[in-house]
Design an enzyme around this catalytic site. Structure first.
Site, mmCIF file in Angstrom:
data_model
loop_
_atom_site.group_PDB
_atom_site.id
_atom_site.type_symbol
_atom_site.label_atom_id
_atom_site.label_comp_id
_atom_site.label_asym_id
_atom_site.label_seq_id
_atom_site.Cartn_x
_atom_site.Cartn_y
_atom_site.Cartn_z
ATOM 1 N N HIS A 156 -9.822 -8.808 -8.006
ATOM 2 C CA HIS A 156 -9.635 -8.199 -6.692
ATOM 3 C C HIS A 156 -10.112 -9.153 -5.598
ATOM 4 C CE1 HIS A 156 -11.453 -5.524 -3.432
ATOM 5 N NE2 HIS A 156 -10.162 -5.361 -3.300
ATOM 6 N N GLU A 205 -1.887 0.528 -8.615
ATOM 7 C CA GLU A 205 -3.316 0.217 -8.533
ATOM 8 C C GLU A 205 -4.086 1.408 -7.967
ATOM 9 O OE1 GLU A 205 -3.937 -3.620 -6.843
ATOM 10 O OE2 GLU A 205 -5.885 -3.105 -6.004
ATOM 11 N N LYS A 253 0.844 -1.195 0.000
ATOM 12 C CA LYS A 253 0.000 0.000 0.000
ATOM 13 C C LYS A 253 0.880 1.246 0.000
ATOM 14 C CE LYS A 253 -3.933 -2.202 0.313
ATOM 15 N NZ LYS A 253 -5.000 -2.076 -0.683
ATOM 16 N N ASP A 267 -14.210 -7.339 -9.751
ATOM 17 C CA ASP A 267 -14.587 -7.649 -8.366
ATOM 18 C C ASP A 267 -15.886 -8.447 -8.406
ATOM 19 O OD1 ASP A 267 -14.245 -6.311 -5.273
ATOM 20 O OD2 ASP A 267 -16.204 -7.090 -5.829
#
Lengths: 417, 417
Positions: free
Chosen positions: A315, A236, A182, A288
C-alpha cells in the site's frame, strides 16, 4: 566507543491535500495527508529519520506517542547504536541490506510469536535459502526494469470526469498500464467512472477498484457483480478491515467471476495477516510500511504470503509510504517471492516532491541506491508544512481556511459545509 | 432553551498498583492501573464523568486524544445536550434507562454497520420484544440477589502462596464461589497454585484461569490438557486477542475436556466480536466497557451474544470497569439474555474505594440506584492520584520510587531491576 544518541525530535508535518481532494475516498472525504517526522541525531553526527502516516486529525496524538519509544531507545543505547552503526558501515539502502543478509540473520530479526500455526522460524529460513539461486539476476532485472507499479492518482472519488480522463492519459503517457479507481458511494456513478476509465485505457490494461471499507459482506458481493463486465482485477477493502471471515466469504463468492480481494493496509499486525492468508480471505496482500510494527513485522508477513502463495502488493497511498515500500517490494521479489505475477506496488505521486530522494520513474516504483529507508524530507518542505508554525500553514490560517487554535479540528471548509 | 456545555476537562489519574503487584499477570508485570478522567460541566450546572482504563504508561497519550471527541460534541451541542437532558429528567441509573427503553428506541442507538451478516436491526428488535415478559420479575430478582460475580483478586500471578490462601479464604467468607487464577508463565507453578486454590475452595466452587495472551495456539491446547483435572470452567485469553481462527481451533480442541474459551476484553470492536461469536471461537463473551466504543457498541455485542447463545461475562479487571459493567450485566440479564446460566461478572476489589458509589456486595456485582453510569470519583482520590501533581504521587517521587520528569517511563523499580 559507541556513538550515543544526542537528540530525538518529532515534528508534526501536515499537507493540506483536502483542498484539492487528493486522497479522497468513500470513507475519507477530506484527508490532509500528514506524518509525524522523527529525527534522531547521534553525537558523531549520524542522522536518522522516520515517519508514520495519518490523515491529519490526530497527527499530534501520534506524534506525542513517540515518547515511550524514545525511552526504550534511551534505556538500551548500545543495542540501538549497533543498528545505526551497522547501516552506516554498510552504506546500503535498506532493501539491499535485507537482500544480502544471511537467512538465519534475517529471520532472527522477526518476532514469530503467535505465528507458529502458520509459519515457523525453520520454514522461514528454508524459504529464504530456497530463493538464494537467481537473486543476482533478479537484482539486475530490478535495476534495469524497476518494480511494476500501478497508479491510484488518476481516479480519487472527488475528481471530475475531465480530470480523471486527463490524469489517466498522462499516466499512460508515463507508461502506466494498471489503474485503480475508488468506488462504493454510488453504483451508477461507479459504473460511469469505470466506463470512462475503460474507454481511456487500452484493453489489455488492468483495472482495480477500492471501496475503502464501505460495504456489508453481502453488499460487497452484489455490488461487484454489477461491475464484473469492466474486467476488475481486484476489489480492495470491500468491508471492515477486521472482518477476516467476511473477506473469506467475499473471496469465495467473487472467485468464479475472476475478481480477487485485496486488503491489508489497515491490518494492524501479523496475527491479522496470518488469518487472512490462512483462510483464503485475501488474494492480494497489501502490507503497509507504517501500520505494522516496522520493517521487521513486514518481513514476517512477506514470508507468510510466500508460504500461502499470495502476491504482495504494498500500500502506497499516503505520504512517505511509496518511499518506504520500494524497499519492501524489492526485498520481496529478489529474496522471497521470485515472481512478479500479480505483484505490483501502489504509487501515489502527489507528495513525492517533498522527499530528498525522488524514487519514481514512470510506471515502476524506485530503486534506491542511497543508504537507509528513503524517508528524508526536504528542509524547505519541513519549514513550510510543520503544524502549526510552517509558512504554508500560516498562510492558510490567515486566509481562514484552517483554524490554528485547535489542531484536531481539520479543515474548516469540510466541518462547516 | 438548551443547556450548553460550559467546560470539559481531562485529568490523568494513576494508581501505583504495581508496588503491591496488584493486577500483575503473564503479560503485565508492573501495571499501574490508571485512567483519564473526563468531567463535562454544563451552564446549568449538570456534571458528567467518563473514564477509560490503561495500565499507566501512555495514560497521558490517551488523555490527549480526548481532543477530537470534544470538538465533535462542540459541533453538535443540541444532540449532545439532548442526551444529558434525557438522563437528567429520567433520574435513572444507566441500566434502568436501558431496561425500560422501547425496543425500537434502544436499537436506534446501535450502529449496525458491518453486522448485517450476523444480526439485523429487525432481529435485534425481535430479541428485545421476546424478552419483555418477565422483565419485572428479573429486575426484582436482581435487586434481591444481585448479579453473580467471580473474583480475580486472590490469585494475581505475583502473589505468594500464603497471600493466595488468605485472600481466597477471605473471599469465601464474603460469599464468593467462583475464582479466577492467572496462568501461563510456568506450568509447574500453575499446577501448584491451582492445587492450592482447589484445596482452599469447596469442591463445587468454580475455577477459571487466565493466560493473558501468553501462548501459541497449539501451546494453549497442550497446556490446558495438563490442567484438566483441576476442573477448569474457562481458559481466558489463551493467545493473541486478534486470533479469531486460533481461538476457534482452541475451542474445538478443549470442548471435549469441558473447558470453554473466554475472551473479549481486548476486542476492539463489534466486528471482532461478530467473528468470535459466529465461528464458535468464544464460549464466554467478555465485553469491556472501555475497550469498545461506549455503551452503544456494547449493546450490539450483547444482542449478538444472545443470538449465538453465548453468555456475557463482562471484564472488570481494571479501575472503574466494575463500576461500569454492573449496568451492562443488569441490562443483559433483565432485557436480553434472561438467563444466569454461565453468566457472571468480573469483580476486582482493590480500587473500588476511590469511587463515590460503592457497588460491591460480597459475591455479586452492584445494583446502582443513582442516576448515571457510577463513575464519579471521590475528590480526595483525584487530589491524591492525579499525575504528576497529586499528593500521593509527589510522595512517591520524593522517595525516588517514581520519576516525575517523564510520565511515560513508569515505575523505576521495574525498569531498572
Amino acid at each position: 566507543m559507541p556513538d550515543l544518541i544526542a537528540s530525538v525530535t518529532v515534528q508534526d508535518i501536515r499537507f493540506p491535500t483536502s483542498l484539492e481532494k487528493d486522497g479522497s475516498d468513500a470513507m475519507n472525504k477530506a484527508p490532509d495527508y500528514s506524518s509525524p517526522y522523527v529525527t534522531v541525531t547521534t553525537q558523531a553526527g549520524l542522522i536518522g529519520h522516520g515517519i508514520t502516516f495519518t490523515v491529519g486529525r490526530g497527527n499530534n496524538i501520534v506524534a506525542s506517542s513517540f515518547g515511550p519509544d524514545i525511552e526504550v531507545i534511551f534505556s538500551d543505547f548500545a543495542g540501538f547504536c549497533e543498528v545505526t552503526h551497522h547501516v552506516k558501515t554498510r552504506s546500503d539502502p535498506l532493501w539491499k541490506l535485507l537482500v544480502d543478509m544471511e537467512p538465519e540473520k534475517l529471520v532472527s530479526t522477526i518476532d514469530f510469536r503467535y505465528l507458529e500455526d502458520a509459519l515457523t522460524k525453520e520454514e522461514a529460513i528454508a524459504i529464504l535459502k530456497s530463493m538464494q539461486e537467481g537473486k543476482a539476476e533478479r537484482e539486475k532485472e530490478m535495476k534495469e526494469n524497476g518494480y511494476p507499479a500501478y497508479t491510484t492518482s488518476c481516479a480519487w472519488l472527488g475528481y471530475s470526469d475531465e480530470k480523471i480522463i486527463r490524469l489517466c492519459e498522462e499516466a499512460m503517457a508515463e507508461g502506466f498500464t494498471r489503474f485503480k479507481m475508488k468506488v462504493g458511494s454510488d453504483l451508477q456513478d461507479d459504473k460511469r467512472r469505470a466506463q470512462i476509465l475503460r474507454q481511456t485505457m487500452k484493453p489489455e490494461h488492468l483495472l482495480m477498484v477500492d471501496a475503502n471499507q464501505k460495504w456489508e459482506v453481502q453488499e460487497a458481493i452484489d455490488w461487484m457483480r454489477e461491475l464484473v463486465h469492466f474486467n476488475i482485477t481486484w476489489i480492495e477493502e470491500p468491508t471492515s478491515p477486521d472482518d477476516v471471515l467476511g473477506h473469506a466469504e467475499i473471496s469465495k463468492a467473487l472467485k468464479p467471476l475472476g475478481i480477487g480481494v485485496a486488503t491489508g493496509e489497515q491490518c494492524q499486525n501479523r496475527v491479522m495477516f496470518k488469518q487472512f492468508l490462512k483462510s483464503g480471505a485475501m488474494q492480494f496482500c497489501q502490507i503497509d510500511s507504517c501500520r505494522l510494527g516496522g520493517v521487521n513485522e513486514n518481513l514476517a508477513v512477506i514470508l507468510m504470503a510466500k508460504k500461502y502463495g499470495v502476491p504482495v502488493c504494498p500500500h502506497g497511498g499516503g505520504v512517505g509510504l511509496c518511499e518506504y515500500i520500494q524497499h519492501l517490494s524489492l526485498f520481496d521479489y529478489i529474496a522471497v517471492s521470485g515472481s512478479l505475477e500479480n505483484s505490483c506496488s501502489d504509487v501515489v505521486l502527489h507528495l513525492y516532491s517533498h522527499y530528498k530522494q525522488i524514487i519514481f520513474f514512470s510506471s515502476f516504483n524506485g530503486y534506491s541506491q542511497v543508504p537507509g529507508y528513503s524517508i528524508d524530507m526536504k528542509s524547505t518542505s519541513l519549514e513550510e508544512f510543520e503544524w502549526p508554525t510552517g509558512k504554508e500553514r500560516q498562510d492558510l490560517f490567515q486566509k481562514g481556511i484552517y483554524k490554528p487554535d485547535n489542531e484536531a479540528i481539520g479543515p474548516l471548509w469540510y466541518l462547516y459545509n
